[in-house]
Structures are given as structure tokens and as C-alpha cells.
Design an enzyme around this catalytic site. Structure first.
Site, PDB file in Angstrom:
ATOM      1  N   ASN A 175       0.815  -1.159  -0.009  1.00  0.00           N
ATOM      2  CA  ASN A 175      -0.159  -0.138   0.114  1.00  0.00           C
ATOM      3  C   ASN A 175       0.871   1.277   0.119  1.00  0.00           C
ATOM      4  O   ASN A 175       2.077   1.241   0.535  1.00  0.00           O
ATOM      5  CB  ASN A 175      -1.018   0.000   1.149  1.00  0.00           C
ATOM      6  CG  ASN A 175      -1.897   1.050   0.968  1.00  0.00           C
ATOM      7  OD1 ASN A 175      -2.902   0.986   0.410  1.00  0.00           O
ATOM      8  ND2 ASN A 175      -1.806   2.311   1.818  1.00  0.00           N
ATOM      9  N   TYR A 179       0.266  10.413   4.111  1.00  0.00           N
ATOM     10  CA  TYR A 179      -0.292  10.667   5.533  1.00  0.00           C
ATOM     11  C   TYR A 179       0.552  11.616   5.915  1.00  0.00           C
ATOM     12  O   TYR A 179       1.907  11.100   6.017  1.00  0.00           O
ATOM     13  CB  TYR A 179      -0.093   9.503   6.421  1.00  0.00           C
ATOM     14  CG  TYR A 179      -1.018   8.092   5.833  1.00  0.00           C
ATOM     15  CD1 TYR A 179      -2.115   8.261   5.309  1.00  0.00           C
ATOM     16  CD2 TYR A 179       0.016   7.056   5.640  1.00  0.00           C
ATOM     17  CE1 TYR A 179      -2.801   6.907   4.772  1.00  0.00           C
ATOM     18  CE2 TYR A 179      -0.554   5.769   4.969  1.00  0.00           C
ATOM     19  CZ  TYR A 179      -2.000   5.776   4.670  1.00  0.00           C
ATOM     20  OH  TYR A 179      -2.632   4.606   3.982  1.00  0.00           O
ATOM     21  N   ARG A 180       0.279  12.715   6.495  1.00  0.00           N
ATOM     22  CA  ARG A 180       1.249  13.599   7.024  1.00  0.00           C
ATOM     23  C   ARG A 180       2.451  13.105   8.332  1.00  0.00           C
ATOM     24  O   ARG A 180       1.793  12.076   8.833  1.00  0.00           O
ATOM     25  CB  ARG A 180       0.651  14.958   7.385  1.00  0.00           C
ATOM     26  CG  ARG A 180       0.083  14.563   8.938  1.00  0.00           C
ATOM     27  CD  ARG A 180      -0.612  16.175   9.316  1.00  0.00           C
ATOM     28  NE  ARG A 180      -1.167  16.127  10.722  1.00  0.00           N
ATOM     29  CZ  ARG A 180      -2.233  16.243  11.279  1.00  0.00           C
ATOM     30  NH1 ARG A 180      -3.222  16.741  10.249  1.00  0.00           N
ATOM     31  NH2 ARG A 180      -2.595  15.954  12.356  1.00  0.00           N
ATOM     32  N   TRP A 193      -1.446   8.151   9.959  1.00  0.00           N
ATOM     33  CA  TRP A 193      -2.230   7.622   9.388  1.00  0.00           C
ATOM     34  C   TRP A 193      -3.712   7.575  10.088  1.00  0.00           C
ATOM     35  O   TRP A 193      -3.682   7.151  11.271  1.00  0.00           O
ATOM     36  CB  TRP A 193      -1.960   6.110   8.877  1.00  0.00           C
ATOM     37  CG  TRP A 193      -1.234   5.468   9.890  1.00  0.00           C
ATOM     38  CD1 TRP A 193      -1.632   5.111  11.018  1.00  0.00           C
ATOM     39  CD2 TRP A 193      -0.114   4.697   9.299  1.00  0.00           C
ATOM     40  NE1 TRP A 193      -0.679   4.194  11.712  1.00  0.00           N
ATOM     41  CE2 TRP A 193       0.117   3.925  10.846  1.00  0.00           C
ATOM     42  CE3 TRP A 193       0.798   4.521   8.279  1.00  0.00           C
ATOM     43  CZ2 TRP A 193       1.411   2.955  10.887  1.00  0.00           C
ATOM     44  CZ3 TRP A 193       1.888   3.689   8.436  1.00  0.00           C
ATOM     45  CH2 TRP A 193       2.226   3.140   9.800  1.00  0.00           C
ATOM     46  N   GLU A 239      -1.659   0.764  -5.358  1.00  0.00           N
ATOM     47  CA  GLU A 239      -1.613   2.267  -5.881  1.00  0.00           C
ATOM     48  C   GLU A 239      -0.445   2.215  -7.085  1.00  0.00           C
ATOM     49  O   GLU A 239      -0.804   3.037  -7.991  1.00  0.00           O
ATOM     50  CB  GLU A 239      -1.280   3.351  -4.804  1.00  0.00           C
ATOM     51  CG  GLU A 239      -2.288   3.483  -3.965  1.00  0.00           C
ATOM     52  CD  GLU A 239      -2.667   2.971  -2.852  1.00  0.00           C
ATOM     53  OE1 GLU A 239      -1.896   1.707  -2.399  1.00  0.00           O
ATOM     54  OE2 GLU A 239      -3.605   2.679  -2.198  1.00  0.00           O
ATOM     55  N   ASP A 288      -5.095  22.325   9.402  1.00  0.00           N
ATOM     56  CA  ASP A 288      -5.346  21.566   8.447  1.00  0.00           C
ATOM     57  C   ASP A 288      -6.439  22.003   7.238  1.00  0.00           C
ATOM     58  O   ASP A 288      -6.767  23.282   7.434  1.00  0.00           O
ATOM     59  CB  ASP A 288      -5.779  20.017   8.956  1.00  0.00           C
ATOM     60  CG  ASP A 288      -5.399  19.032   8.199  1.00  0.00           C
ATOM     61  OD1 ASP A 288      -6.035  18.946   6.731  1.00  0.00           O
ATOM     62  OD2 ASP A 288      -4.925  17.788   8.490  1.00  0.00           O
TER      63      ASP A 288
HETATM   64  C1  LIG Z   1      -2.004  17.077   1.093  1.00  0.00           C
HETATM   65  C2  LIG Z   1      -2.648  15.744   1.581  1.00  0.00           C
HETATM   66  C3  LIG Z   1      -2.398  15.257   3.079  1.00  0.00           C
HETATM   67  C4  LIG Z   1      -2.915  14.122   3.331  1.00  0.00           C
HETATM   68  N1  LIG Z   1      -2.869  13.862   4.910  1.00  0.00           N
HETATM   69  C5  LIG Z   1      -3.380  12.897   5.400  1.00  0.00           C
HETATM   70  C6  LIG Z   1      -3.099  12.270   6.772  1.00  0.00           C
HETATM   71  O1  LIG Z   1      -2.230  13.040   7.527  1.00  0.00           O
HETATM   72  N2  LIG Z   1      -3.623  11.365   7.045  1.00  0.00           N
HETATM   73  C7  LIG Z   1      -4.561  10.469   6.603  1.00  0.00           C
HETATM   74  O2  LIG Z   1      -4.846   9.538   6.954  1.00  0.00           O
HETATM   75  N3  LIG Z   1      -4.807  10.833   5.248  1.00  0.00           N
HETATM   76  C8  LIG Z   1      -4.198  11.973   4.549  1.00  0.00           C
HETATM   77  N4  LIG Z   1      -4.593  12.444   3.339  1.00  0.00           N
HETATM   78  C9  LIG Z   1      -5.489  11.583   2.415  1.00  0.00           C
HETATM   79  C10 LIG Z   1      -4.964  10.357   2.126  1.00  0.00           C
HETATM   80  O3  LIG Z   1      -3.881  10.459   1.329  1.00  0.00           O
HETATM   81  C11 LIG Z   1      -6.134   9.444   1.283  1.00  0.00           C
HETATM   82  O4  LIG Z   1      -7.246   9.345   2.024  1.00  0.00           O
HETATM   83  C12 LIG Z   1      -5.641   8.125   0.443  1.00  0.00           C
HETATM   84  O5  LIG Z   1      -6.615   7.694  -0.285  1.00  0.00           O
HETATM   85  C13 LIG Z   1      -5.097   7.153   1.520  1.00  0.00           C
HETATM   86  O6  LIG Z   1      -4.641   6.146   0.957  1.00  0.00           O
HETATM   87  P1  LIG Z   1      -4.925   4.471   1.500  1.00  0.00           P
HETATM   88  O7  LIG Z   1      -6.782   4.252   1.148  1.00  0.00           O
HETATM   89  O8  LIG Z   1      -4.277   3.758   0.881  1.00  0.00           O
HETATM   90  O9  LIG Z   1      -4.843   4.595   3.055  1.00  0.00           O
HETATM   91  C14 LIG Z   1      -3.861  13.427   2.641  1.00  0.00           C
HETATM   92  C15 LIG Z   1      -3.894  13.974   1.456  1.00  0.00           C
HETATM   93  C16 LIG Z   1      -3.384  14.914   1.109  1.00  0.00           C
HETATM   94  C17 LIG Z   1      -3.793  15.338  -0.326  1.00  0.00           C
HETATM   95 MN   LIG Z   2      -4.682   2.062  -0.370  1.00  0.00          MN
END
Ligand SMILES: Cc1cc2nc3c(=O)[nH]c(=O)nc-3n(C[C@H](O)[C@H](O)[C@H](O)COP(=O)(O)O)c2cc1C
Ligand SMILES: [Mn+2]
Length: 490
Positions: A175, A179-180, A193, A239, A288
């Protein structure tokens, strides 16, 4: 289709050629100053240009920001002329295969093009530029990377656009999610996450096994890979397959130096290490995209064991805050891409809008082709049951005649069509971790607003009034007359 950008550097060159990038030579502080400049640029018409800060204070590594911050740049990143074309290509693929394809032989016809699926999967290579420099032990110093402190009351510096790579311990499927990460010291970050995200699910599986989890964090890669890290793919979908499809060629991967994971060979910077799911610490506050600081909450720590990078890396980052900002354009690309896939599951769905003020998870406006009573409720409940859309706090459903992207038209429908007691309905369920209004983290109430025209079976015994529309003949006549009226062209 010719293969898209192999690296972030190639994307930067293309942006520069297209007049979409401004280089800033002056020394600028990654603490607050880059945010203030970028925020002003993001608020310009069409999102302003991408910015390359060549001399961030305190680091030798240039900072790239707002690279995805316009419809045009988002389209360039996705290898198309417009977001709509790119979205159609992806959604054709996703809907033809009900998700990402599970077999990669053969060819599929998408948008009139024959696409060779065997070109999509990632490829292993033995070496790559992301490992030109390898730093271990005492040489690992996150403070040498120009990580931003975005807002005055942030807890510190945050890596805002990291691609966090993990593996499901049961299936081995990879995966990659954005996530910041709050930087705690030279070798430690926090891993934000959110509870329901794929990385957090992997971490929870490892916690139950009382084991640490290996993690690799890619900072800066080709734009298709970065976009794929943000895209809300179903759990278990890789991805990097989407990235390979977007790019028109599989992403080349190298094995990490200290963990059993693979990362894009052309990446800029890679942090290798592990998350100890039991090592929970306070994370935040962080300004945020909800326009407020997210509160301090526990998240796991990420321990960095090795940093690898190019000889001359670029640090890719973004800022979030009151919209519009760069993430708006990523969200709109996702909205367009996933609409056809959602239409497979919600056939009456005509269009949808994630309004920027709803910051993706707090509001969805959906228009439907209504055929039977209470259908708006069915659609709202479907949205509340689908992937990351399930976090949606407010679902507004309108008739198909309403343009969901015209907020004024939506407001006209909502304010005038609803009988509040009849047409508002509430449910409870999981909400976005960033939803600060819910009484507890990750759980709260949701509102459905049925602003469609009402039927007798819905308790409306009067005759629903007809919408005003000028007839075609009169319109045509006035079109022909207009030039003689001395009025400006509207
Ligand atoms: C700039 C930016 C920052 C993000 N920060 C976070 C974060 O801190 N934590 C989080 O869970 N998702 C964050 N997201 C959203 C995830 O990247 C998004 O939900 C992604 O689909 C998660 O992938 P996953 O389904 O493989 O977990 C962020 C997205 C962007 C564009
Ligand atoms: Mn995913």
C-alpha cells in the site's frame, strides 16, 4: 500513448516549458515564510504557478510546492490535456475491471485507445537514482531536509506529501498512502495515518501480532505515483498499478537498503524505518484543510533507520489550510475519476460535487435521476457505505436538472425545495478523523438533505410546481435580435 514522466525532475521541466513554474532564488525560510508565499499564490486566479524555492533557509535541497495546484498542472501530471480526459481514461479502466485489473495479460480498449495492460505492473530494477546517497546511523539527520513548519501554532515541522509504503502482513500486498508526518527529532517522525486508512490497518494487524512494522516513505516521485498515493483506491488495490497505468509504463522499483520493501527507483528522497504500533505519542496540532488546527491526538512514532536520496534531490511538499489550496485540484481530479465507478454502484447518480468548503469528507452534493419515492435516501445511504465516501458528514441530493457545480443553483434547490421536518434525516457512523465537530474522534452523526422534488408517496399531497424555463422559439428569436438591442453580450 507515449510513456509519461519518469521522475519528478521531468515533470518540473515540463511545467517550466509550459510557463507553469516560477523559480525563487531568494533565501526563504521553510518556517512559515514558504506557507505565506504559497498561500497567496494559491489564492490567485486558477491557483497561480508551481513554485521552486531554490534556497530554502537552512538546507541545500530545493523545495517544490503547488506543483499540482491548478487544473492544468493536474492534467499534465495525469498525462492528459484536461482532467476530464485523464479521469475518463482511469475510470474506464477501473469500471471495465471493477477496480484495478487482477490480470495483466491482454489489451483493453479505453477512450478509443488500445491499452496494453502488461505494461502497467511495476518492474524490479537493481539500482536507481534514489539510492545515489545512502545515509545510516549517525548520518541520518532529518534536519537537513527543508521540512516546512506550515502555520504558527503547528507543533513543529511536518512532511506534508509523503508516500508511505507498507505491506499487508497477511497477503504481502503493498500500500502507498499520503499521511502527514510530524518531525520529532533527527530520526523520529509521527505517522498520522487515520484510523480507517490502509496504512493504519496494516499497523493494527502488526500490533495484534506484537510486532514492529517496516515502513518506507517516499518524498518526491513522478507525478502519477504521487497522485496515486492520494487516490482512494479500495483496500488491497496496489496504488503503483494505477501509477503505471497513468504513466503508460510500469513504475521501476528498487529494493530498500534496510527494510524489506520496494520504492520507485526514480524517487527523490526515501526514509526507511519502522513503526512500533505500541509507541503511541501525541501528534499535532497541525493547521489542516478544515481551516482549523487539528487537536493533539495519539498516533504511532516512525523510527528512521536509513535515508537514501538522489545526489541533487528536490523536496516535494504542499500546504493545507483554508481553501482553495493545492489539494483542491487533487480532490477534483479524484471526484471526476471516481464518478463513473460510483455510477456503476449508484446507477441513478448523474453528477457529484465535493465542494471545496466541505474539504472532501464533510459534504457531497449529488444529483440523481429520480424514478421512485425516497430514492434520495437510498442514494445518501449508499454514499455512507462506500469507501472513504462513508465519512461524508452532509449529503445533499438534488434533481438531475440542478447543476451540482453551481453552488447558487444548489442553494436555490435546497432552500426552496425542502420541508425541513420531512426532508432532513440523520444517521450515525464513522467520520473522518479530521472532523473536529463530532463529539468523539472518528464517530459522529451525519445529515442527509433531500432537496429533490417530492412525490405523493413521500407525503406530498399537493402538486409539485413546475420549474420556470423560457421556450426555445422565444430564446432563438431573442438570440437573433440581441445585436440590435444595444445591450452587452451576456
Ligand atoms: C496533502 C494531503 C495530506 C493528507 N494527509 C493525510 C493524513 O495526514 N492522514 C490521512 O490518513 N490521510 C491523509 N490524506 C488523505 C489520504 O492520502 C487519502 O485518504 C488516501 O486515499 C489514503 O490512501 P489509503 O486508502 O491507501 O490509506 C492526505 C491527502 C492529501 C492530498
Ligand atoms: Mn490503499
Amino acid at each position: 500513448m507515449k510513456p509519461g514522466f519518469k521522475s519528478l525532475g521531468e515533470f518540473v521541466d515540463a511545467l517550466e516549458k509550459a510557463g507553469e513554474l516560477v523559480r525563487i532564488e531568494k533565501e526563504i525560510d521553510p518556517v512559515l515564510e514558504i506557507t505565506e508565499i504559497t498561500d497567496r499564490v494559491s489564492k490567485m486566479k486558477d491557483g497561480g504557478p508551481a513554485l521552486l524555492f531554490e534556497h530554502p533557509k537552512g538546507s541545500k535541497i530545493p523545495v517544490l510546492i503547488n506543483a499540482f495546484g491548478s487544473y492544468k498542472r493536474m492534467a499534465i501530471a495525469m498525462g492528459s490535456d484536461t482532467i476530464e480526459v485523464a479521469a475518463r481514461r482511469i475510470s474506464d479502466l477501473l469500471s471495465a475491471s471493477h477496480g484495478l485489473p487482477s490480470t495483466f495479460s491482454g489489451k483493453v480498449k479505453l477512450l478509443g485507445q488500445l491499452v496494453d495492460l502488461s505494461r502497467i505492473p511495476p518492474k524490479r530494477v537493481s539500482s536507481g537514482p534514489c539510492q545515489e546517497i545512502v545515509l545510516k546511523g549517525g548520518d541520518v539527520k532529518l534536519s537537513e531536509i527543508p521540512v516546512l513548519q506550515c502555520w504558527p501554532k503547528d507543533a513543529g515541522r511536518f512532511i506534508t506529501l509523503p508516500l508511505v509504503c507498507t505491506k499487508d502482513p497477511d497477503t504481502g500486498i503493498r500500500n502507498m498512502g499520503v499521511y502527514r508526518m510530524q518531525v520529532v527529532d533527527d530520526k523520529t517522525c509521527m505517522m498520522h495515518w487515520q484510523t480507517q486508512k490502509d496504512g493504519a490497518i496494516h499497523s493494527e494487524k502488526m500490533r495484534r501480532r506484537q510486532k514492529k512494522m517496516e515502513v518506507a516513505v517516499v518524498i518526491g516521485a513522478d507525478p502519477a505515483t504521487v497522485f496515486s498515493g492520494v487516490a482512494p483506491l479500495p483496500y488491497g488495490a496496489d496504488e503503483l498499478l494505477l501509477a503505471g497505468f497513468l504513466r503508460g509504463a510500469g513504475i521501476e522499483l528498487v529494493k530498500c537498503k534496510t527494510v524489506d520493501l520496494e520504492v520507485p527507483a526514480e524517487a527523490e528522497i526515501v526514509l526507511e524505518g519502522y513503526v512500533d504500533p505500541e509507541d503511541m505519542r501525541p501528534e499535532g496540532p497541525f493547521g489542516d484543510h478544515t481551516g482549523v488546527y487539528t487537536p493533539i491526538e495519539p498516533f504511532p512514532a516512525f523510527h528512521v533507520t536509513c535515508v537514501t536520496m538522489r545526489k541533487k534531490p528536490v523536496y516535494l511538499t504542499t500546504i493545507v489550510g483554508k481553501p482553495p489550496m493545492e489539494d483542491l485540484y487533487m480532490g477534483k481530479a479524484i471526484e471526476r475519476t471516481f464518478l463513473p465507478l460510483l455510477q456503476k454502484q449508484i446507477p441513478e447518480l448523474v453528477d457529484m460535487n465535493f465542494p471545496m468548503e466541505g474539504t472532501f469528507n464533510n459534504a457531497v452534493i449529488a444529483s440523481i435521476d429520480k424514478a421512485y419515492p425516497h430514492q434520495a435516501k437510498k442514494v445518501a445511504h449508499a454514499i455512507w457505505g462506500l469507501g472513504q465516501l462513508s465519512f461524508t458528514k452532509v449529503v445533499v441530493v438534488v434533481d438531475k436538472s440542478v447543476n451540482v457545480h453551481d453552488i447558487s443553483a444548489v442553494a436555490l434547490a435546497v432552500f426552496n425545495n425542502i420541508d425541513p421536518k420531512r426532508d432532513l434525516f440523520f444517521v450515525d457512523g464513522p467520520v473522518d478523523t479530521l472532523n473536529h465537530a463530532s463529539p468523539q474522534r472518528d464517530y459522529g452523526s451525519k445529515l442527509g438533505i433531500d432537496a429533490t422534488s417530492k412525490l405523493k408517496e413521500e407525503g406530498y399531497t399537493r402538486v409539485w410546481p413546475e420549474e420556470i424555463e423560457m421556450d426555445g422559439a422565444t430564446k432563438k428569436k431573442v438570440d437573433a435580435l440581441w445585436g440590435d438591442l444595444g445591450l452587452p453580450r451576456g
